[in-house]
Write an enzyme that holds these catalytic residues in place. Structure first.
Site, PDB file in Angstrom:
ATOM      1  CB  CYS A  90      76.637  35.282  67.887  1.00  0.00           C
ATOM      2  SG  CYS A  90      77.698  34.450  67.176  1.00  0.00           S
TER       3      CYS A  90
ATOM      4  CD  GLU B  15      60.687 -13.659  48.539  1.00  0.00           C
ATOM      5  OE1 GLU B  15      60.939 -14.985  48.496  1.00  0.00           O
ATOM      6  OE2 GLU B  15      61.593 -13.086  48.810  1.00  0.00           O
TER       7      GLU B  15
ATOM      8  CE  LYS C  51      64.502   0.024  43.966  1.00  0.00           C
ATOM      9  NZ  LYS C  51      65.303   0.729  44.713  1.00  0.00           N
TER      10      LYS C  51
ATOM     11  CE  LYS D  23      64.982  -4.392  45.820  1.00  0.00           C
ATOM     12  NZ  LYS D  23      65.909  -3.896  46.758  1.00  0.00           N
TER      13      LYS D  23
ATOM     14  CE1 TYR E 112      66.491 -12.206  49.990  1.00  0.00           C
ATOM     15  CE2 TYR E 112      65.899 -10.792  52.097  1.00  0.00           C
ATOM     16  CZ  TYR E 112      66.767 -10.968  50.886  1.00  0.00           C
ATOM     17  OH  TYR E 112      67.619  -9.943  50.739  1.00  0.00           O
TER      18      TYR E 112
ATOM     19  CB  CYS F 158      78.459  29.860  65.054  1.00  0.00           C
ATOM     20  SG  CYS F 158      78.984  30.936  66.308  1.00  0.00           S
TER      21      CYS F 158
ATOM     22  CB  CYS G  90      77.117  31.621  69.798  1.00  0.00           C
ATOM     23  SG  CYS G  90      75.590  31.503  68.536  1.00  0.00           S
TER      24      CYS G  90
ATOM     25  CG  ASP H 209      65.676   0.257  52.023  1.00  0.00           C
ATOM     26  OD1 ASP H 209      66.589   0.119  51.467  1.00  0.00           O
ATOM     27  OD2 ASP H 209      65.299   1.396  52.150  1.00  0.00           O
TER      28      ASP H 209
ATOM     29  CB  CYS I 199      76.721  32.648  63.733  1.00  0.00           C
ATOM     30  SG  CYS I 199      75.730  32.288  64.859  1.00  0.00           S
TER      31      CYS I 199
HETATM   32  S1  IVH Z   1      66.356 -12.110  46.050  1.00  0.00           S
HETATM   33  C1  IVH Z   1      69.841 -13.620  43.447  1.00  0.00           C
HETATM   34  N1  IVH Z   1      64.440 -11.056  47.629  1.00  0.00           N
HETATM   35  O1  IVH Z   1      67.575  -6.340  47.283  1.00  0.00           O
HETATM   36  C2  IVH Z   1      68.507 -12.574  43.894  1.00  0.00           C
HETATM   37  N2  IVH Z   1      66.525  -9.664  47.522  1.00  0.00           N
HETATM   38  O2  IVH Z   1      68.233  -4.374  45.061  1.00  0.00           O
HETATM   39  C3  IVH Z   1      69.026 -12.092  45.289  1.00  0.00           C
HETATM   40  N3  IVH Z   1      66.466  -7.739  48.574  1.00  0.00           N
HETATM   41  O3  IVH Z   1      70.828  -7.725  46.530  1.00  0.00           O
HETATM   42  C4  IVH Z   1      67.947 -11.152  45.811  1.00  0.00           C
HETATM   43  N4  IVH Z   1      64.482  -8.013  49.611  1.00  0.00           N
HETATM   44  O4  IVH Z   1      69.800  -7.605  49.063  1.00  0.00           O
HETATM   45  C5  IVH Z   1      65.939 -10.933  47.232  1.00  0.00           C
HETATM   46  N5  IVH Z   1      62.852 -10.557  49.291  1.00  0.00           N
HETATM   47  C6  IVH Z   1      63.938 -10.158  48.764  1.00  0.00           C
HETATM   48  C7  IVH Z   1      64.770  -9.128  48.897  1.00  0.00           C
HETATM   49  C8  IVH Z   1      65.943  -9.000  48.401  1.00  0.00           C
HETATM   50  C9  IVH Z   1      65.488  -7.167  49.460  1.00  0.00           C
HETATM   51  C10 IVH Z   1      67.510  -7.029  48.421  1.00  0.00           C
HETATM   52  C11 IVH Z   1      68.882  -8.050  48.241  1.00  0.00           C
HETATM   53  C12 IVH Z   1      69.326  -7.602  46.635  1.00  0.00           C
HETATM   54  C13 IVH Z   1      68.642  -6.351  46.477  1.00  0.00           C
HETATM   55  C14 IVH Z   1      68.516  -5.694  45.191  1.00  0.00           C
END
Ligand code: IVH
Length: 683
Positions: free
Chosen positions: A419, A117, A322, A119, A232, A434, A439, A121, A416
């Site tokens: 001025c 999946e 990552k 990840k 998710y 400043c 200014c 942010d 500054c």
């Molecule tokens: S699963 C027990 N799936 O990333 C497992 N986390 O850096 C829990 N996050 O605490 C996380 N996308 O807040 C999972 N597809 C994804 C995610 C995800 C973002 C976050 C989540 C986690 C943090 C860890």
């Protein structure tokens, strides 16, 4: 490493990591990139593992043993039914493969199925649905308990108040659905633009802004910013069978329940297929609505997940891979200092242009004096530039091996640059300012803001023109715009008659701009366009606003008396008009013929049948439009607000009511229909 040395390094790293946890989770203002943070944390974890005695001697608490803590003041704390754990992460393919080897050994089989999946942010939250109704949203907090942000989460338009049922998706009695709250890039930019206009500090990336927004105490302000959510994850579920048997199946159910979920996921058998999916995700992710910083690889079978179990901190059945932030090295040619409208001095890196994530970058923020000193950034250095959250480029570090002897430490200017006034640091602020309100650079930015499209909209008062007028000494304050003389302007060049007349006509027309545009144009701290509109509706003139005392803004128990205007804004307004020059400006503008168009005052009758009653409207009424209902309530002395609280007198509900109805029921606020409403009005 020697024992004493290792112990010291462990202690230092713990302090450093804890400091960054505080900045990231609580203050939502990280000082380093995620990658640098992960690197520090990894070094600490490795040292703790290779030097267990020293780790023990350095003390019992380590940030490697806990998840970060996002809890903030002002929210109720709620316990998660199942803890919200963190994830192990890596930047290396080899370590991802080791993760699979470990699981294969643990579970005694090679042919493991995974889900890959994105990840996301964002900011982790857990949303609880009971019998299909949304009852609670809680932040991760310390993993065990988090902040109750239900009221704010209900402002998220894509988060339904109730789940869809049906054959494809048996509704659980209770389910904790987990995911991330985020902001789209467009919304992030819109809010930052507004903040810039209001003279406020900008957020560095969408994640910080989303986190800061979810933690606002005023849900109305939250509703103005369009938060989004993607779900998710699975917490508690009763009965457990309602979640399905696999992570992939669960994601399908989340979608069938009507919840927003990940745009794409892959079901992959074996680690080679996983790696291929990770690569494909990396190619596709830039088109997603949310920022992604990696892939999460999870065992697909929920039964096998259970068998693999967790450590105190993270599950053994999942791993985040990552993606490296896009980073480039280039030469720092110079550091220039920008003077903002409110006098804040911002250092900017002037770079040898370099291509980063598809665009050419030649400038990057250096944040402030302390950041330059902490990273020891020097002119002539080779620096690393990164797109934090893929938005604003920032200088994240220096390549010390390439530092020449001519590079001397950077000395932040004490005067500054515009001025020459000695700069000051206000208490509680990192920024240097400043303090000279005259200014030229501050005046230029104030004039430009005032004349911008978002304010009184004076066409022709661009950057170069404003600078020329200030240079000539014709403009020292906003009032001087209305004192410009045709004969002076004509001396600015040859053949300038037409442009001069256009400019003067635009200035003349601006005198009758709407009141909120003037209020916005004054550049009062914290007052952006939205607040300016609320203020214009409440005060009706610049003079009335300039005279207002605190009692006009804040009532008993600090309750806000003006829709949309909280204590911070009120204080900023009062401080602004405490300066005699700002009061004089209002009088001068009037004297020079400025006469803003005020919105029609709301007719509020103090002795009508609904005097002092506070209404919230939800759903569609059978016989009245929303506007008609509002007009009737106001004409009868009542008031309409956007969200239900204990102070609400009635919720007037029609067909298809939203979450407000539920909130009213939980707070025991009377709910009435149109017929009863008309009776209250007396027919
Ligand atoms: S699963 C027990 N799936 O990333 C497992 N986390 O850096 C829990 N996050 O605490 C996380 N996308 O807040 C999972 N597809 C994804 C995610 C995800 C973002 C976050 C989540 C986690 C943090 C860890």
């Amino acid at each position: 490493m020697e024992s004493a040395q290792a112990q010291k390094r462990i202690a230092d790293l713990r302090t450093e990591v804890a400091r960054h946890d505080e900045l990231y989770y609580r203050r939502t203002a990280p000082a380093i990139s995620d990658q640098d943070y992960d690197r520090l944390k990894r070094e600490l974890a490795d040292l703790e593992a290779s030097h267990p005695d020293e780790a023990r001697a350095a003390g019992p608490d380590s940030p490697t043993q806990a998840v970060g803590d996002d809890r903030a003041e002002g929210f109720q704390v709620r316990r998660h039914r199942l803890p919200m754990q963190s994830l192990d992460n890596t930047y290396s393919e080899a370590e991802l493969r080791e993760f699979h080897e470990r699981l294969a050994r643990l579970l005694g089989r090679e042919d493991l199925g995974y889900v890959v999946e994105p990840k996301i942010d964002g900011l982790a939250v857990s949303v609880t649905y009971e019998k299909g109704r949304l009852v609670r949203a809680v932040t991760r907090g310390n993993g065990i308990e988090g902040d109750d942000v239900t009221a704010n989460a209900r402002t998220i338009r894509s988060l339904p108040a109730s789940l869809k049922g049906g054959a494809a998706a048996e509704l659980p009695d209770l389910v904790e659905v987990r995911g991330e709250v985020y902001l789209t890039l467009a919304e992030f930019q819109r809010i930052n633009r507004e903040r810039e206009e209001a003279g406020l500090e900008l957020y560095a990336n969408p994640r910080n802004l989303a986190a800061g927004t979810l933690k606002l105490l005023d849900s109305r302000e939250v509703a103005r910013r369009r938060l989004e959510i993607v779900l998710y994850g699975l917490g508690a579920c009763e009965p457990a069978t309602a979640a399905g048997a696999t992570q992939g199946g669960y994601l399908e159910r989340v979608r069938a329940w009507g919840l927003p979920t990940v745009e794409k996921f892959w079901v992959a058998r074996g680690i080679d297929a996983v790696w291929a999916a990770v690569g494909e995700l990396d190619r596709l992710r830039h088109a997603f609505a949310y920022a992604t910083d990696g892939a999460v690889v999870k065992l697909d079978s929920l039964a096998l997940q259970k068998e693999a179990g967790s450590t105190s901190k993270a599950p053994r059945w999942a791993m985040a891979y990552k993606f490296k932030a896009e980073r480039a090295e280039t030469l720092l040619r110079a550091i220039s200092i920008q003077v903002g409208r409110t006098g804040v001095l911002t250092p900017v890196a002037e770079l040898e242009p370099v291509v980063l994530a598809g665009t050419t970058v030649s400038r990057a923020t250096l944040h402030n004096r302390d950041e330059i000193a902490r990273k020891d950034i020097r002119v002539g250095d080779t620096v690393q530039v990164e797109k934090a959250g893929e938005v604003i480029p920032a200088v994240v570090g220096v390549d010390l091996r390439r530092r020449g002897p001519q590079c001397v430490p950077y000395v932040f200017p004490a005067l500054c640059p515009s001025c020459g006034t000695a700069v000051v640091q206000l208490e509680g602020e990192v920024a240097l300012r400043c303090p000279n309100a005259d200014c030229p650079e501050q005046v230029r930015r104030r004039v430009q803001h005032f004349g911008s499209k978002a304010c009184v909209d004076i066409d022709g008062l661009g950057e170069a023109m404003t600078a020329a007028l200030i240079e000539k000494g014709w403009i020292r304050s906003l009032a001087d715009i209305y004192r410009l003389r045709r004969e002076d302007l004509l001396t600015l060049g040859k053949k300038v008659e037409k442009s001069t007349d256009n400019l003067l006509a635009a200035i003349e027309a601006s005198k009758r701009a709407e009141l909120w545009r003037f209020i916005h144009g004054l550049g009062i701290q914290h007052v952006g366009a939205a607040a300016a509109k609320d203020l214009a509706a409440a005060f009706g003139s610049l003079e009335a606003l300039a005279e207002a005392r605190m009692e006009r803004f804040v009532g008993e128990k600090k309750s806000s008396l003006i829709e949309g205007i909280g204590g911070t804004i009120a204080q900023a307004i009062i401080a602004h008009f405490n300066d005699p020059r700002n009061r004089t400006l209002v009088a001068e503008l009037r004297h020079l013929g400025v006469s803003p168009v005020a919105p029609a005052p709301r007719v509020i009758s103090a002795d009508g049948p609904l005097a002092a009653k506070v209404f919230v409207l939800t759903g569609t009424l059978p016989g009245l439009t929303r506007e008609e209902a509002v007009a009737r309530i106001e004409a009868a002395g009542g008031k309409v607000v956007g969200s239900v609280s204990k102070k609400t007198s009635y919720v007037l509900a029609g067909a298809d009511p939203g979450s407000k109805l539920e909130k009213a029921r939980s707070l025991k606020v009377p709910v009435i229909d149109e017929a009863e409403f008309l009776r209250l009005l007396g027919g």
